[in-house]
Motif scaffolding. Sequence first.
Motif, PDB file in Angstrom:
ATOM      1  N   GLY A  64     -24.835  26.180  -6.189  1.00 31.80           N
ATOM      2  CA  GLY A  64     -24.704  26.004  -7.630  1.00 31.80           C
ATOM      3  C   GLY A  64     -23.296  25.793  -8.155  1.00 31.80           C
ATOM      4  N   TYR A  65     -22.312  25.672  -7.292  1.00 30.63           N
ATOM      5  CA  TYR A  65     -20.935  25.448  -7.745  1.00 30.63           C
ATOM      6  C   TYR A  65     -20.700  23.952  -7.879  1.00 30.63           C
ATOM      7  CZ  TYR A  65     -20.414  30.320  -6.572  1.00 30.63           C
ATOM      8  OH  TYR A  65     -20.578  31.680  -6.517  1.00 30.63           O
ATOM      9  N   ARG A  66     -20.447  23.498  -9.094  1.00 32.48           N
ATOM     10  CA  ARG A  66     -20.237  22.074  -9.370  1.00 32.48           C
ATOM     11  C   ARG A  66     -18.762  21.764  -9.630  1.00 32.48           C
ATOM     12  NH1 ARG A  66     -24.599  19.480  -7.960  1.00 32.48           N
ATOM     13  NH2 ARG A  66     -24.241  17.787  -9.395  1.00 32.48           N
ATOM     14  N   GLU A  67     -17.919  22.811  -9.729  1.00 30.65           N
ATOM     15  CA  GLU A  67     -16.488  22.606  -9.932  1.00 30.65           C
ATOM     16  C   GLU A  67     -15.729  23.352  -8.846  1.00 30.65           C
ATOM     17  OE1 GLU A  67     -14.838  22.660 -13.854  1.00 30.65           O
ATOM     18  OE2 GLU A  67     -16.846  22.795 -14.714  1.00 30.65           O
ATOM     19  N   ILE A  68     -14.927  22.599  -8.094  1.00 33.86           N
ATOM     20  CA  ILE A  68     -14.213  23.150  -6.947  1.00 33.86           C
ATOM     21  C   ILE A  68     -12.772  22.647  -6.992  1.00 33.86           C
ATOM     22  CG2 ILE A  68     -14.127  23.243  -4.423  1.00 33.86           C
ATOM     23  CD1 ILE A  68     -17.216  22.337  -4.661  1.00 33.86           C
ATOM     24  N   GLU A  85     -15.007   9.772  -7.025  1.00 35.76           N
ATOM     25  CA  GLU A  85     -16.410   9.407  -6.821  1.00 35.76           C
ATOM     26  C   GLU A  85     -17.322  10.600  -7.070  1.00 35.76           C
ATOM     27  OE1 GLU A  85     -17.042   7.605  -3.008  1.00 35.76           O
ATOM     28  OE2 GLU A  85     -15.757   5.896  -3.487  1.00 35.76           O
ATOM     29  N   ASN A  86     -16.896  11.788  -6.633  1.00 34.57           N
ATOM     30  CA  ASN A  86     -17.695  12.995  -6.854  1.00 34.57           C
ATOM     31  C   ASN A  86     -17.825  13.306  -8.341  1.00 34.57           C
ATOM     32  OD1 ASN A  86     -18.532  13.817  -4.269  1.00 34.57           O
ATOM     33  ND2 ASN A  86     -16.481  14.546  -3.819  1.00 34.57           N
ATOM     34  N   HIS A  87     -16.770  13.046  -9.120  1.00 37.21           N
ATOM     35  CA  HIS A  87     -16.831  13.269 -10.567  1.00 37.21           C
ATOM     36  C   HIS A  87     -17.959  12.452 -11.188  1.00 37.21           C
ATOM     37  CE1 HIS A  87     -13.416  15.740 -12.025  1.00 37.21           C
ATOM     38  NE2 HIS A  87     -12.917  15.453 -10.840  1.00 37.21           N
ATOM     39  N   LYS A  88     -18.166  11.230 -10.689  1.00 38.78           N
ATOM     40  CA  LYS A  88     -19.199  10.351 -11.245  1.00 38.78           C
ATOM     41  C   LYS A  88     -20.599  10.909 -11.055  1.00 38.78           C
ATOM     42  CE  LYS A  88     -16.467   6.200 -10.490  1.00 38.78           C
ATOM     43  NZ  LYS A  88     -16.311   5.010  -9.659  1.00 38.78           N
ATOM     44  N   LYS A  92     -17.287  18.132  -9.595  1.00 35.24           N
ATOM     45  CA  LYS A  92     -15.881  17.982  -9.929  1.00 35.24           C
ATOM     46  C   LYS A  92     -15.022  18.680  -8.879  1.00 35.24           C
ATOM     47  CE  LYS A  92     -16.998  17.537 -14.737  1.00 35.24           C
ATOM     48  NZ  LYS A  92     -17.014  18.142 -16.040  1.00 35.24           N
ATOM     49  N   VAL A  93     -14.310  17.887  -8.100  1.00 34.16           N
ATOM     50  CA  VAL A  93     -13.385  18.401  -7.093  1.00 34.16           C
ATOM     51  C   VAL A  93     -11.986  18.094  -7.599  1.00 34.16           C
ATOM     52  CG1 VAL A  93     -12.636  18.273  -4.695  1.00 34.16           C
ATOM     53  CG2 VAL A  93     -15.055  18.002  -5.253  1.00 34.16           C
ATOM     54  N   TYR A  94     -11.211  19.152  -7.872  1.00 32.14           N
ATOM     55  CA  TYR A  94      -9.869  18.992  -8.416  1.00 32.14           C
ATOM     56  C   TYR A  94      -8.845  19.137  -7.294  1.00 32.14           C
ATOM     57  CZ  TYR A  94     -12.442  20.106 -12.686  1.00 32.14           C
ATOM     58  OH  TYR A  94     -13.347  20.118 -13.708  1.00 32.14           O
ATOM     59  N   PRO A  95      -8.143  18.059  -6.916  1.00 30.63           N
ATOM     60  CA  PRO A  95      -7.100  18.180  -5.888  1.00 30.63           C
ATOM     61  C   PRO A  95      -5.782  18.619  -6.528  1.00 30.63           C
ATOM     62  CG  PRO A  95      -7.395  15.885  -6.489  1.00 30.63           C
ATOM     63  CD  PRO A  95      -8.369  16.676  -7.319  1.00 30.63           C
ATOM     64  N   LEU A  96      -5.212  19.717  -6.052  1.00 30.83           N
ATOM     65  CA  LEU A  96      -3.948  20.227  -6.582  1.00 30.83           C
ATOM     66  C   LEU A  96      -2.962  20.388  -5.433  1.00 30.83           C
ATOM     67  CD1 LEU A  96      -5.512  23.065  -8.735  1.00 30.83           C
ATOM     68  CD2 LEU A  96      -4.707  20.872  -9.574  1.00 30.83           C
ATOM     69  N   ASN A  97      -1.751  19.904  -5.625  1.00 32.80           N
ATOM     70  CA  ASN A  97      -0.733  20.057  -4.585  1.00 32.80           C
ATOM     71  C   ASN A  97      -0.195  21.476  -4.595  1.00 32.80           C
ATOM     72  OD1 ASN A  97      -0.862  17.453  -3.612  1.00 32.80           O
ATOM     73  ND2 ASN A  97       0.657  16.703  -5.052  1.00 32.80           N
ATOM     74  N   ALA A  98      -0.046  22.020  -3.406  1.00 34.91           N
ATOM     75  CA  ALA A  98       0.502  23.364  -3.245  1.00 34.91           C
ATOM     76  C   ALA A  98       1.997  23.341  -3.547  1.00 34.91           C
ATOM     77  CB  ALA A  98       0.268  23.844  -1.814  1.00 34.91           C
ATOM     78  N   PRO A  99       2.558  24.495  -3.893  1.00 35.52           N
ATOM     79  CA  PRO A  99       4.005  24.533  -4.132  1.00 35.52           C
ATOM     80  C   PRO A  99       4.766  24.206  -2.850  1.00 35.52           C
ATOM     81  CG  PRO A  99       3.045  26.745  -4.172  1.00 35.52           C
ATOM     82  CD  PRO A  99       1.921  25.786  -4.055  1.00 35.52           C
ATOM     83  N   PHE A 100       5.940  23.593  -2.985  1.00 32.30           N
ATOM     84  CA  PHE A 100       6.722  23.223  -1.810  1.00 32.30           C
ATOM     85  C   PHE A 100       7.590  24.370  -1.306  1.00 32.30           C
ATOM     86  CE2 PHE A 100       6.021  19.036  -3.828  1.00 32.30           C
ATOM     87  CZ  PHE A 100       5.337  18.449  -2.787  1.00 32.30           C
TER      88      PHE A 100
END
Length: 182
Positions: A64-68, A85-88, A92-100
Amino acid sequence: MIGVTRSDGVVDVAMLEHAIRDDLDKNAPRAMCVLRPLKVILTNYTFQNFTPIKSLLDNLVRNGYREIAIIARAFNEEAIRLCMENHKVGIKVYPLNAPFVNQGEIMRDIASVIGGKYYDQENSTLEDMTIDDVGTAKKLICQRFSAIITGEREEVEGAITNTRILERIEELKKAAKGEESI
């Protein structure tokens, strides 16, 4: 780019949208905000695609998780295209860059707050990740160079406990004294 003339003419609406977006990019900070709980995957892997975590993502959607949100070292163009494509289709898969800077330490701190596990490519593989290793963020607010992540607290017999946070604080204290490396 957009102006006023004395003669009649038609301007494509995309031109207006482009002019507005161009102005907003210069004058307004961008932000993304998710206010309902979402699952967060923490790793220092660079994603070319999502093959290593496909079964995990399928399990999350089945539950049931639609936002990751995936916080990782980097994402190439193919991985970002897959997110779009998944958003369509409503996932919703949100890609976030980790801190450097101090990446491992910061990611372990985030894991403590959200109740997840940090997958370091030197010590673990993404294929081994299970749904129990994925943390839950109560709120996630991202801007271009910063993010605010709040975790869910565990309720035990009516009292709020922060066991994982307290354990992490103890690890940091030991490291500060030189008793243990982080």
